[in-house]
Enzyme design. Structure first.
Site, mmCIF file in Angstrom:
data_model
loop_
_atom_site.group_PDB
_atom_site.id
_atom_site.type_symbol
_atom_site.label_atom_id
_atom_site.label_comp_id
_atom_site.label_asym_id
_atom_site.label_seq_id
_atom_site.Cartn_x
_atom_site.Cartn_y
_atom_site.Cartn_z
ATOM 1 N N LYS A 65 14.377 -5.884 -0.266
ATOM 2 C CA LYS A 65 13.659 -6.970 -0.958
ATOM 3 C C LYS A 65 14.361 -7.425 -2.246
ATOM 4 O O LYS A 65 14.367 -8.607 -2.565
ATOM 5 C CB LYS A 65 12.222 -6.549 -1.268
ATOM 6 C CG LYS A 65 11.334 -6.471 -0.023
ATOM 7 C CD LYS A 65 9.896 -6.186 -0.409
ATOM 8 C CE LYS A 65 9.004 -6.034 0.804
ATOM 9 N NZ LYS A 65 7.596 -5.867 0.463
ATOM 10 N N ASP A 101 4.058 -11.416 -0.777
ATOM 11 C CA ASP A 101 3.192 -10.238 -0.923
ATOM 12 C C ASP A 101 2.028 -10.538 -1.865
ATOM 13 O O ASP A 101 0.902 -10.105 -1.643
ATOM 14 C CB ASP A 101 3.985 -9.033 -1.453
ATOM 15 C CG ASP A 101 4.762 -8.326 -0.354
ATOM 16 O OD1 ASP A 101 4.384 -8.456 0.834
ATOM 17 O OD2 ASP A 101 5.752 -7.650 -0.672
HETATM 18 P P1 NAP Z 1 7.299 2.689 -3.686
HETATM 19 O O1 NAP Z 1 8.086 1.645 -4.403
HETATM 20 O O2 NAP Z 1 8.026 3.833 -3.064
HETATM 21 O O3 NAP Z 1 6.228 3.286 -4.753
HETATM 22 C C1 NAP Z 1 5.437 4.401 -4.431
HETATM 23 C C2 NAP Z 1 4.357 4.626 -5.491
HETATM 24 O O4 NAP Z 1 3.534 5.708 -5.042
HETATM 25 C C3 NAP Z 1 4.883 4.999 -6.870
HETATM 26 O O5 NAP Z 1 4.004 4.507 -7.843
HETATM 27 C C4 NAP Z 1 4.814 6.545 -6.810
HETATM 28 O O6 NAP Z 1 4.694 7.171 -8.075
HETATM 29 C C5 NAP Z 1 3.530 6.753 -6.043
HETATM 30 N N1 NAP Z 1 3.451 8.045 -5.390
HETATM 31 C C6 NAP Z 1 4.082 8.429 -4.256
HETATM 32 N N2 NAP Z 1 3.736 9.703 -3.938
HETATM 33 C C7 NAP Z 1 2.877 10.131 -4.907
HETATM 34 C C8 NAP Z 1 2.181 11.350 -5.130
HETATM 35 N N3 NAP Z 1 2.296 12.391 -4.303
HETATM 36 N N4 NAP Z 1 1.372 11.435 -6.206
HETATM 37 C C9 NAP Z 1 1.230 10.381 -7.042
HETATM 38 N N5 NAP Z 1 1.873 9.190 -6.890
HETATM 39 C C10 NAP Z 1 2.690 9.075 -5.827
HETATM 40 O O7 NAP Z 1 6.408 2.066 -2.530
HETATM 41 P P2 NAP Z 1 5.830 0.577 -2.401
HETATM 42 O O8 NAP Z 1 6.850 -0.310 -1.786
HETATM 43 O O9 NAP Z 1 5.237 0.161 -3.704
HETATM 44 O O10 NAP Z 1 4.694 0.785 -1.295
HETATM 45 C C11 NAP Z 1 3.560 1.608 -1.533
HETATM 46 C C12 NAP Z 1 2.676 1.652 -0.298
HETATM 47 O O11 NAP Z 1 2.163 0.358 -0.039
HETATM 48 C C13 NAP Z 1 3.392 2.057 0.985
HETATM 49 O O12 NAP Z 1 2.533 2.951 1.677
HETATM 50 C C14 NAP Z 1 3.572 0.760 1.750
HETATM 51 O O13 NAP Z 1 3.560 0.988 3.162
HETATM 52 C C15 NAP Z 1 2.338 -0.004 1.326
HETATM 53 N N6 NAP Z 1 2.522 -1.477 1.376
HETATM 54 C C16 NAP Z 1 1.599 -2.202 2.057
HETATM 55 C C17 NAP Z 1 1.723 -3.591 2.100
HETATM 56 C C18 NAP Z 1 0.714 -4.398 2.855
HETATM 57 O O14 NAP Z 1 1.027 -5.544 3.226
HETATM 58 N N7 NAP Z 1 -0.484 -3.922 3.063
HETATM 59 C C19 NAP Z 1 2.783 -4.240 1.433
HETATM 60 C C20 NAP Z 1 3.698 -3.445 0.734
HETATM 61 C C21 NAP Z 1 3.559 -2.054 0.720
HETATM 62 P P3 NAP Z 1 6.021 7.539 -8.955
HETATM 63 O O15 NAP Z 1 6.436 6.266 -9.627
HETATM 64 O O16 NAP Z 1 5.540 8.575 -9.884
HETATM 65 O O17 NAP Z 1 7.043 8.031 -7.971
#
Ligand code: NAP
Length: 273
Positions: A65, A101
């Site tokens: 992205k 998004d």
């Molecule tokens: P990302 O950039 O990898 O960010 C992950 C986030 O989750 C960070 O804030 C991370 O905290 C936190 N995290 C992960 N494991 C954790 C744990 N064990 N305890 C506490 N915090 C934790 O991921 P992303 O791209 O933002 O996506 C996040 C989720 O949204 C994914 O599951 C993705 O599939 C979903 N999503 C859905 C849509 C939709 O259309 N519905 C669109 C986009 C994404 P730290 O900063 O501390 O690592």
């Protein structure tokens, strides 16, 4: 025939071909939408194919992205603010990039929790990863007075707040108990909830009864957070709607028809979760 794509690495899990394939059939369009696995080292060569006119455009997911945002020839203002793009359109003057998004996030809440943005005092966003950027920009576009951004790694939240500006107050996840009273909306944009994981110490009963809880994780459809919110009598909005709504502007740009997020489409995708 108009060809569109979704690229990512990996990409096999993507539901986007089903969504767009459903609309292509429903509207009788002479077009296709294919999932293509593009490794980071191959992205430049793929973008050259897009620029040559092989495709009308496509979607972009993890991990490309930010890279396509930089490789595109022009971008819309919101993509500029977010710093990432998930949708590309091939135009005569090159590749145009935008970010749907944030539109998907707002479209989902507007459809499933109408009025959610009226009379808000403050909202709580959990998570400061890639998706949080688009969601914070979306919330700012609705003039949310104060956003509490809570993240495991507080530094990441602070960097994001600094980049985006405005009233975004950062803290660790345990601060939820302080900011929950009076919050009109809670958004989970961490990956917690996937694969059976769940939050510890997030007590949703501290929220006002009028609060809406939404999760962008959509596998499972009802995450433990949403189940707890439902048990507490709060309005909930799941993450599948965001996925469906973010697909609308791209389809319209490539194929010239604005498609609808219908219960039939939702059922089709739900059956694959
Ligand atoms: P990302 O950039 O990898 O960010 C992950 C986030 O989750 C960070 O804030 C991370 O905290 C936190 N995290 C992960 N494991 C954790 C744990 N064990 N305890 C506490 N915090 C934790 O991921 P992303 O791209 O933002 O996506 C996040 C989720 O949204 C994914 O599951 C993705 O599939 C979903 N999503 C859905 C849509 C939709 O259309 N519905 C669109 C986009 C994404 P730290 O900063 O501390 O690592």
């Amino acid at each position: 025939m108009k060809r569109a794509f979704v690229i990512g690495h990996p990409i096999a899990h993507s539901r986007s071909p089903l969504i767009h394939g459903h609309w292509i059939t429903a509207h009788g369009i002479d077009g296709s939408y294919e999932a293509i696995d593009v490794a980071p080292a191959e992205l430049g060569a793929f973008i050259a194919r897009v620029r040559s006119g092989e495709f009308v455009g496509g979607n972009v997911t993890i991990p490309h992205k930010e890279a396509v945002f930089a490789l595109a020839d022009s971008r819309d203002d919101l993509a500029e603010e977010i710093g990432a793009a998930n949708t590309l359109v091939t135009r005569a003057d090159g590749i145009f990039a935008f970010n749907t998004d944030y539109l998907g996030f707002l479209g989902n809440l507007d459809q499933n929790a109408p009025g959610w943005d009226k009379g808000l005092d403050h909202v709580v966003v959990l998570g400061a990863g890639g998706s949080a950027r688009a969601i914070l920009v979306a919330l700012k576009s609705r003039d949310v007075p104060v956003i509490h951004l809570l993240n495991r790694t507080v530094d990441k939240a602070q960097n994001l707040a600094f980049d985006l500006g405005g009233r975004i107050e950062c803290g660790p996840l345990r601060e939820f108990r302080t900011v929950a009273p009076g919050a009109g909306l809670v958004v989970n944009c961490t990956s917690i909830g996937m694969h059976g994981s769940s939050f510890e110490g997030i007590d949703l009963t501290l929220l006002p009864k009028s609060a809406v809880v939404t999760d962008i994780v959509y596998v499972p459809l009802e995450t433990p957070l949403l189940a707890a919110a439902r048990a507490a009598g709060l309005r909930t909005v799941d993450g599948l709607g965001m996925l469906l709504h973010q697909a609308v502007p791209g389809f319209e740009a490539w194929f010239g028809v604005r498609p609808e997020v219908t219960p039939e489409l939702r059922r089709l995708i739900e059956a694959t979760l």
